[in-house]
Write a protein that holds these residues in place. Sequence first.
Motif, PDB file in Angstrom:
ATOM      1  N   SER A 179     -20.796 -22.585  20.955  1.00  0.00           N
ATOM      2  CA  SER A 179     -21.640 -21.601  21.628  1.00  0.00           C
ATOM      3  C   SER A 179     -20.758 -20.541  22.276  1.00  0.00           C
ATOM      4  O   SER A 179     -19.535 -20.697  22.393  1.00  0.00           O
ATOM      5  CB  SER A 179     -22.498 -22.287  22.694  1.00  0.00           C
ATOM      6  N   VAL A 180     -21.397 -19.474  22.719  1.00  0.00           N
ATOM      7  CA  VAL A 180     -20.662 -18.411  23.398  1.00  0.00           C
ATOM      8  C   VAL A 180     -20.011 -18.944  24.677  1.00  0.00           C
ATOM      9  O   VAL A 180     -18.894 -18.547  25.025  1.00  0.00           O
ATOM     10  CB  VAL A 180     -21.594 -17.227  23.715  1.00  0.00           C
ATOM     11  N   SER A 181     -20.679 -19.861  25.338  1.00  0.00           N
ATOM     12  CA  SER A 181     -20.103 -20.423  26.568  1.00  0.00           C
ATOM     13  C   SER A 181     -18.811 -21.182  26.290  1.00  0.00           C
ATOM     14  O   SER A 181     -17.925 -21.241  27.148  1.00  0.00           O
ATOM     15  CB  SER A 181     -21.112 -21.347  27.262  1.00  0.00           C
ATOM     16  N   ASP A 182     -18.665 -21.725  25.081  1.00  0.00           N
ATOM     17  CA  ASP A 182     -17.434 -22.438  24.723  1.00  0.00           C
ATOM     18  C   ASP A 182     -16.242 -21.500  24.573  1.00  0.00           C
ATOM     19  O   ASP A 182     -15.090 -21.948  24.572  1.00  0.00           O
ATOM     20  CB  ASP A 182     -17.616 -23.205  23.411  1.00  0.00           C
ATOM     21  N   LEU A 183     -16.523 -20.199  24.427  1.00  0.00           N
ATOM     22  CA  LEU A 183     -15.445 -19.224  24.263  1.00  0.00           C
ATOM     23  C   LEU A 183     -14.860 -18.759  25.590  1.00  0.00           C
ATOM     24  O   LEU A 183     -13.773 -18.166  25.618  1.00  0.00           O
ATOM     25  CB  LEU A 183     -15.961 -17.999  23.499  1.00  0.00           C
ATOM     26  N   GLN A 184     -15.556 -19.023  26.679  1.00  0.00           N
ATOM     27  CA  GLN A 184     -15.142 -18.483  27.968  1.00  0.00           C
ATOM     28  C   GLN A 184     -13.752 -18.973  28.359  1.00  0.00           C
ATOM     29  O   GLN A 184     -13.494 -20.169  28.434  1.00  0.00           O
ATOM     30  CB  GLN A 184     -16.150 -18.876  29.057  1.00  0.00           C
ATOM     31  N   GLY A 185     -12.845 -18.015  28.595  1.00  0.00           N
ATOM     32  CA  GLY A 185     -11.500 -18.325  29.047  1.00  0.00           C
ATOM     33  C   GLY A 185     -10.558 -18.814  27.972  1.00  0.00           C
ATOM     34  O   GLY A 185      -9.380 -19.077  28.253  1.00  0.00           O
ATOM     35  N   LEU A 186     -11.040 -18.930  26.740  1.00  0.00           N
ATOM     36  CA  LEU A 186     -10.201 -19.379  25.630  1.00  0.00           C
ATOM     37  C   LEU A 186      -9.092 -18.356  25.369  1.00  0.00           C
ATOM     38  O   LEU A 186      -9.351 -17.154  25.319  1.00  0.00           O
ATOM     39  CB  LEU A 186     -11.065 -19.528  24.380  1.00  0.00           C
ATOM     40  N   LYS A 187      -7.867 -18.806  25.207  1.00  0.00           N
ATOM     41  CA  LYS A 187      -6.756 -17.902  24.895  1.00  0.00           C
ATOM     42  C   LYS A 187      -6.591 -17.865  23.375  1.00  0.00           C
ATOM     43  O   LYS A 187      -6.273 -18.881  22.757  1.00  0.00           O
ATOM     44  CB  LYS A 187      -5.469 -18.384  25.565  1.00  0.00           C
ATOM     45  N   MET A 188      -6.796 -16.685  22.781  1.00  0.00           N
ATOM     46  CA  MET A 188      -6.803 -16.584  21.322  1.00  0.00           C
ATOM     47  C   MET A 188      -6.000 -15.395  20.845  1.00  0.00           C
ATOM     48  O   MET A 188      -6.130 -14.289  21.383  1.00  0.00           O
ATOM     49  CB  MET A 188      -8.238 -16.475  20.797  1.00  0.00           C
ATOM     50  N   ARG A 189      -5.206 -15.615  19.805  1.00  0.00           N
ATOM     51  CA  ARG A 189      -4.496 -14.522  19.140  1.00  0.00           C
ATOM     52  C   ARG A 189      -5.455 -13.874  18.151  1.00  0.00           C
ATOM     53  O   ARG A 189      -5.882 -14.477  17.177  1.00  0.00           O
ATOM     54  CB  ARG A 189      -3.261 -15.062  18.405  1.00  0.00           C
ATOM     55  N   ILE A 190      -5.818 -12.623  18.416  1.00  0.00           N
ATOM     56  CA  ILE A 190      -6.669 -11.865  17.508  1.00  0.00           C
ATOM     57  C   ILE A 190      -6.498 -10.378  17.816  1.00  0.00           C
ATOM     58  O   ILE A 190      -6.715  -9.952  18.947  1.00  0.00           O
ATOM     59  CB  ILE A 190      -8.151 -12.304  17.604  1.00  0.00           C
ATOM     60  N   PRO A 191      -6.082  -9.556  16.840  1.00  0.00           N
ATOM     61  CA  PRO A 191      -5.834  -8.136  17.094  1.00  0.00           C
ATOM     62  C   PRO A 191      -7.051  -7.257  16.791  1.00  0.00           C
ATOM     63  O   PRO A 191      -8.112  -7.747  16.392  1.00  0.00           O
ATOM     64  CB  PRO A 191      -4.706  -7.831  16.111  1.00  0.00           C
ATOM     65  N   GLY A 192      -6.870  -5.958  16.965  1.00  0.00           N
ATOM     66  CA  GLY A 192      -7.849  -4.969  16.538  1.00  0.00           C
ATOM     67  C   GLY A 192      -9.137  -4.997  17.341  1.00  0.00           C
ATOM     68  O   GLY A 192      -9.229  -5.556  18.436  1.00  0.00           O
ATOM     69  N   LEU A 193     -10.179  -4.392  16.748  1.00  0.00           N
ATOM     70  CA  LEU A 193     -11.476  -4.370  17.416  1.00  0.00           C
ATOM     71  C   LEU A 193     -12.080  -5.761  17.473  1.00  0.00           C
ATOM     72  O   LEU A 193     -12.916  -6.045  18.342  1.00  0.00           O
ATOM     73  CB  LEU A 193     -12.423  -3.395  16.699  1.00  0.00           C
ATOM     74  N   VAL A 308      -7.893 -31.279   7.885  1.00  0.00           N
ATOM     75  CA  VAL A 308      -8.411 -30.132   8.630  1.00  0.00           C
ATOM     76  C   VAL A 308      -9.940 -30.163   8.617  1.00  0.00           C
ATOM     77  O   VAL A 308     -10.559 -30.450   7.589  1.00  0.00           O
ATOM     78  CB  VAL A 308      -7.892 -28.820   8.013  1.00  0.00           C
ATOM     79  N   GLN A 309     -10.549 -29.866   9.748  1.00  0.00           N
ATOM     80  CA  GLN A 309     -12.003 -29.866   9.858  1.00  0.00           C
ATOM     81  C   GLN A 309     -12.531 -28.443   9.670  1.00  0.00           C
ATOM     82  O   GLN A 309     -12.412 -27.603  10.564  1.00  0.00           O
ATOM     83  CB  GLN A 309     -12.425 -30.448  11.207  1.00  0.00           C
ATOM     84  N   LEU A 310     -13.061 -28.195   8.506  1.00  0.00           N
ATOM     85  CA  LEU A 310     -13.591 -26.882   8.147  1.00  0.00           C
ATOM     86  C   LEU A 310     -14.955 -26.716   8.814  1.00  0.00           C
ATOM     87  O   LEU A 310     -15.870 -27.523   8.600  1.00  0.00           O
ATOM     88  CB  LEU A 310     -13.712 -26.799   6.626  1.00  0.00           C
ATOM     89  N   THR A 311     -15.103 -25.663   9.623  1.00  0.00           N
ATOM     90  CA  THR A 311     -16.266 -25.554  10.499  1.00  0.00           C
ATOM     91  C   THR A 311     -16.818 -24.125  10.489  1.00  0.00           C
ATOM     92  O   THR A 311     -16.060 -23.177  10.706  1.00  0.00           O
ATOM     93  CB  THR A 311     -15.883 -25.923  11.957  1.00  0.00           C
ATOM     94  N   PRO A 312     -18.125 -23.952  10.269  1.00  0.00           N
ATOM     95  CA  PRO A 312     -18.704 -22.606  10.334  1.00  0.00           C
ATOM     96  C   PRO A 312     -18.987 -22.192  11.777  1.00  0.00           C
ATOM     97  O   PRO A 312     -19.297 -23.030  12.630  1.00  0.00           O
ATOM     98  CB  PRO A 312     -20.014 -22.750   9.552  1.00  0.00           C
ATOM     99  N   TYR A 313     -18.868 -20.906  12.045  1.00  0.00           N
ATOM    100  CA  TYR A 313     -19.316 -20.395  13.332  1.00  0.00           C
ATOM    101  C   TYR A 313     -20.829 -20.580  13.446  1.00  0.00           C
ATOM    102  O   TYR A 313     -21.569 -20.438  12.457  1.00  0.00           O
ATOM    103  CB  TYR A 313     -18.992 -18.911  13.471  1.00  0.00           C
ATOM    104  N   SER A 314     -21.283 -20.873  14.632  1.00  0.00           N
ATOM    105  CA  SER A 314     -22.719 -21.028  14.862  1.00  0.00           C
ATOM    106  C   SER A 314     -23.413 -19.676  14.776  1.00  0.00           C
ATOM    107  O   SER A 314     -22.797 -18.616  14.970  1.00  0.00           O
ATOM    108  CB  SER A 314     -22.964 -21.636  16.245  1.00  0.00           C
ATOM    109  N   ASP A 315     -24.711 -19.714  14.484  1.00  0.00           N
ATOM    110  CA  ASP A 315     -25.498 -18.481  14.461  1.00  0.00           C
ATOM    111  C   ASP A 315     -25.456 -17.786  15.817  1.00  0.00           C
ATOM    112  O   ASP A 315     -25.462 -16.552  15.893  1.00  0.00           O
ATOM    113  CB  ASP A 315     -26.948 -18.779  14.067  1.00  0.00           C
ATOM    114  N   GLU A 316     -25.404 -18.577  16.892  1.00  0.00           N
ATOM    115  CA  GLU A 316     -25.356 -17.984  18.233  1.00  0.00           C
ATOM    116  C   GLU A 316     -24.113 -17.114  18.399  1.00  0.00           C
ATOM    117  O   GLU A 316     -24.189 -15.970  18.879  1.00  0.00           O
ATOM    118  CB  GLU A 316     -25.357 -19.087  19.300  1.00  0.00           C
ATOM    119  N   ILE A 317     -22.963 -17.635  17.995  1.00  0.00           N
ATOM    120  CA  ILE A 317     -21.727 -16.865  18.119  1.00  0.00           C
ATOM    121  C   ILE A 317     -21.747 -15.661  17.184  1.00  0.00           C
ATOM    122  O   ILE A 317     -21.359 -14.548  17.576  1.00  0.00           O
ATOM    123  CB  ILE A 317     -20.507 -17.763  17.846  1.00  0.00           C
TER     124      ILE A 317
END
Length: 373
Positions: A179-193, A308-317
């Motif tokens: 969920s979007v709440s699971d992303l809060q404060g996560l440190k992630m390498r991702i560039p650009g927009l 490796v656990q292949l996982t789709p992003y949720s519709d919410e995210i």
Amino acid sequence: MKRRHLINYLAAGTGTALGLTACGDGSPSTVAQGGGDSASLPTVSWRMATSWPQALDTIYGGAQTVSDRVSEMTSGRFSIEPYAAGEIVPGLEVLDAVQAGTVECGHTASYYYVGKNPALAFGTTVPFGLNAQQQNAWLYHGGGLEAMHKLYSDFGVINFPAGNTGVQMGGWFKRQVNSVSDLQGLKMRIPGLGGEVMAALGVNVQVLPGGEIFLALDRNAIDAAEFVGPYDDEKLGLADAADYYYYPGWWEPGATLELQVNLQAWDSLPTEYQEVLKTAAFESNLNMLSKYDSLNGAALKRLVDKGVQLTPYSDEIMKAAEQASFEIYEANASRDATFKEIYDQWTAFRENVYGWNRINELSFNRFVNQGNA
């Protein structure tokens, strides 16, 4: 100099019947044999900085393809030596080096430099934008390359598409994010927009060159990271640092890598060499995409077999990310005239090509993939 002088020179030097030059839109055309004087063309040696570690043979290979083809098409009279990230400048400073004339050219991704102008993202890819074929259509025949040339002229640089990864994966995570709440404060390498969108969703965004991702993830300096796809991610060892592999890479649906050329260096080239360089970049663009598509499936299977656990992003995210993306685009367009000019043109093209691809591509894919999702 006339183009036929180069054609004659190439034919005389190789004894073959055909040579290649580039059309004005960057696509190759075949030209016939002649005979001429090789002394009419100068010997030129350039250096190319890249954003890639040499171990990543496909993405670094885009730079190598440009170099090899330029040399082959000029019988070695025009040579370009590529350098891995860090050998001349760090991987995220290629545009700076090209702009300053430290090197004549570079192979990189324009979205690394959105801090200079957010519209530079369109040269690579933007979230929920164009896939690789659509991106090529926009760049070569939809006015995209002309728009990017105009933007890059402010930096004293001219750019040419020189690689594409296709739709990328959605990154490696040390824990599940449902969920979007699971992303809060996560440190992630991702560039650009894409990074801006993740930041809007609460992520603590980091921008690192490819060669530094594994150590940062392995040592818990970051919690998640994205790079390209299975083949490169496997080479970087990311599966040894995180268990969850998410998809799709909604922020990079068709990422173009590009050849950036210092404009003064470009203007100093004979027209024949300019045409050769454009053709080499065109070949690199098509070759990289084809190579990734041929390699990624087998690499993904190896990763899954490894656990490796292949996982789709949720519709919410996905829905939250899409909404945030277009809010960012509209905000950028409201305060930056250059962004608005490119965004408006790009949006019209996107609407048109999406409409067409819903009829041809999507209908076909839905049928052949029934029961295989």
